[in-house]
Enzyme design. Structure first.
Site, PDB file in Angstrom:
ATOM      1  N   HIS A  98      25.112  42.788 -49.216  1.00  0.00           N
ATOM      2  CA  HIS A  98      24.667  43.192 -47.535  1.00  0.00           C
ATOM      3  C   HIS A  98      23.816  44.007 -47.974  1.00  0.00           C
ATOM      4  O   HIS A  98      24.777  45.056 -47.982  1.00  0.00           O
ATOM      5  CB  HIS A  98      24.819  41.657 -46.818  1.00  0.00           C
ATOM      6  CG  HIS A  98      26.436  42.271 -46.656  1.00  0.00           C
ATOM      7  ND1 HIS A  98      27.469  41.796 -47.640  1.00  0.00           N
ATOM      8  CD2 HIS A  98      27.077  42.775 -45.172  1.00  0.00           C
ATOM      9  CE1 HIS A  98      28.790  42.484 -46.711  1.00  0.00           C
ATOM     10  NE2 HIS A  98      27.688  43.330 -45.081  1.00  0.00           N
ATOM     11  N   HIS A 100      23.650  46.320 -43.930  1.00  0.00           N
ATOM     12  CA  HIS A 100      22.962  46.077 -42.495  1.00  0.00           C
ATOM     13  C   HIS A 100      22.252  47.081 -42.034  1.00  0.00           C
ATOM     14  O   HIS A 100      22.166  48.135 -42.222  1.00  0.00           O
ATOM     15  CB  HIS A 100      24.811  46.917 -41.861  1.00  0.00           C
ATOM     16  CG  HIS A 100      26.067  46.078 -42.237  1.00  0.00           C
ATOM     17  ND1 HIS A 100      26.570  45.511 -41.229  1.00  0.00           N
ATOM     18  CD2 HIS A 100      26.993  46.179 -43.065  1.00  0.00           C
ATOM     19  CE1 HIS A 100      27.651  45.224 -41.274  1.00  0.00           C
ATOM     20  NE2 HIS A 100      28.117  45.545 -42.878  1.00  0.00           N
TER      21      HIS A 100
HETATM   22  P1  AMP Z   1      30.921  43.426 -44.190  1.00  0.00           P
HETATM   23  O1  AMP Z   1      32.382  44.367 -43.476  1.00  0.00           O
HETATM   24  O2  AMP Z   1      30.030  44.744 -44.712  1.00  0.00           O
HETATM   25  O3  AMP Z   1      31.384  43.275 -45.342  1.00  0.00           O
HETATM   26  O4  AMP Z   1      29.901  42.757 -43.390  1.00  0.00           O
HETATM   27  C1  AMP Z   1      30.259  41.436 -43.320  1.00  0.00           C
HETATM   28  C2  AMP Z   1      29.684  41.576 -41.472  1.00  0.00           C
HETATM   29  O5  AMP Z   1      29.667  39.848 -41.556  1.00  0.00           O
HETATM   30  C3  AMP Z   1      30.156  41.532 -40.469  1.00  0.00           C
HETATM   31  O6  AMP Z   1      29.521  42.699 -39.703  1.00  0.00           O
HETATM   32  C4  AMP Z   1      30.339  40.078 -39.780  1.00  0.00           C
HETATM   33  O7  AMP Z   1      30.341  40.397 -38.372  1.00  0.00           O
HETATM   34  C5  AMP Z   1      29.429  39.514 -40.434  1.00  0.00           C
HETATM   35  N1  AMP Z   1      29.321  37.906 -40.614  1.00  0.00           N
HETATM   36  C6  AMP Z   1      30.784  37.520 -41.211  1.00  0.00           C
HETATM   37  N2  AMP Z   1      30.136  36.440 -40.495  1.00  0.00           N
HETATM   38  C7  AMP Z   1      29.033  35.530 -40.452  1.00  0.00           C
HETATM   39  C8  AMP Z   1      28.206  34.819 -40.067  1.00  0.00           C
HETATM   40  N3  AMP Z   1      29.078  33.438 -39.495  1.00  0.00           N
HETATM   41  N4  AMP Z   1      26.999  35.232 -39.479  1.00  0.00           N
HETATM   42  C9  AMP Z   1      26.470  36.266 -39.241  1.00  0.00           C
HETATM   43  N5  AMP Z   1      27.482  37.097 -39.446  1.00  0.00           N
HETATM   44  C10 AMP Z   1      28.411  38.024 -39.350  1.00  0.00           C
END
Ligand code: AMP
Length: 136
Positions: A98, A100
């Protein structure tokens, strides 16, 4: 087992969608760096960006440009950070690739935590040689 993002895409867990199409979705991050922080997520599930199917990767630039424009327009931010944590050692928590998109304002006090370290003499060229040799 499907990732939490696959469950959101499937409607099994709630998510605030910005858009969805046949290859990509965007949702708002539930724990944002700043309001409007969005995640661009491929429907295809792979841990690393480079493992995604070619059509998904080919569409990435278009979707990212449009999501960046939407986040800036909606938040009034003049800038964004576009961040990929591409693997656990880089801080990836969700093992589903993903991107950001984080709205940024001048003097907002937020920063990406990395430390830039200059190369020693001759190392820049040596590393360039190594990375060029690995290019495919
Ligand atoms: P990463 O550290 O790049 O894997 O980021 C994962 C992101 O997913 C984090 O910023 C979390 O806050 C976000 N995240 C986790 N669960 C959810 C959810 N249910 N809905 C929206 N964002 C989420």
């Amino acid at each position: 087992m499907p990732s939490i993002f696959s469950k959101i895409i499937a409607g099994q867990i709630p998510g605030q969608f910005v858009f969805r199409d046949e290859l990509w979705v965007a949702i708002l991050d539930i724990r944002p760096v700043a309001p409007g922080h969005a995640l661009l997520i491929p429907l295809a599930e792979a841990q690393h960006l480079a493992e995604l199917p070619a059509p998904t990767l080919a569409a990435l630039g278009d979707r990212l440009a449009r999501l960046t424009a939407a986040v800036k327009a909606a938040t009034g931010a003049p800038a964004v950070n576009v961040v990929v944590n591409d693997g656990p050692a880089a801080g990836q928590e969700v093992p589903h690739a993903h991107v950001h998109v984080i709205p940024r304002f001048a003097d907002d006090g937020r920063r990406l935590a990395w430390t830039a370290t200059p190369y020693a003499d001759g190392e820049l060229a040596a590393w360039a040689t190594k990375v060029r040799a690995a290019w495919r």
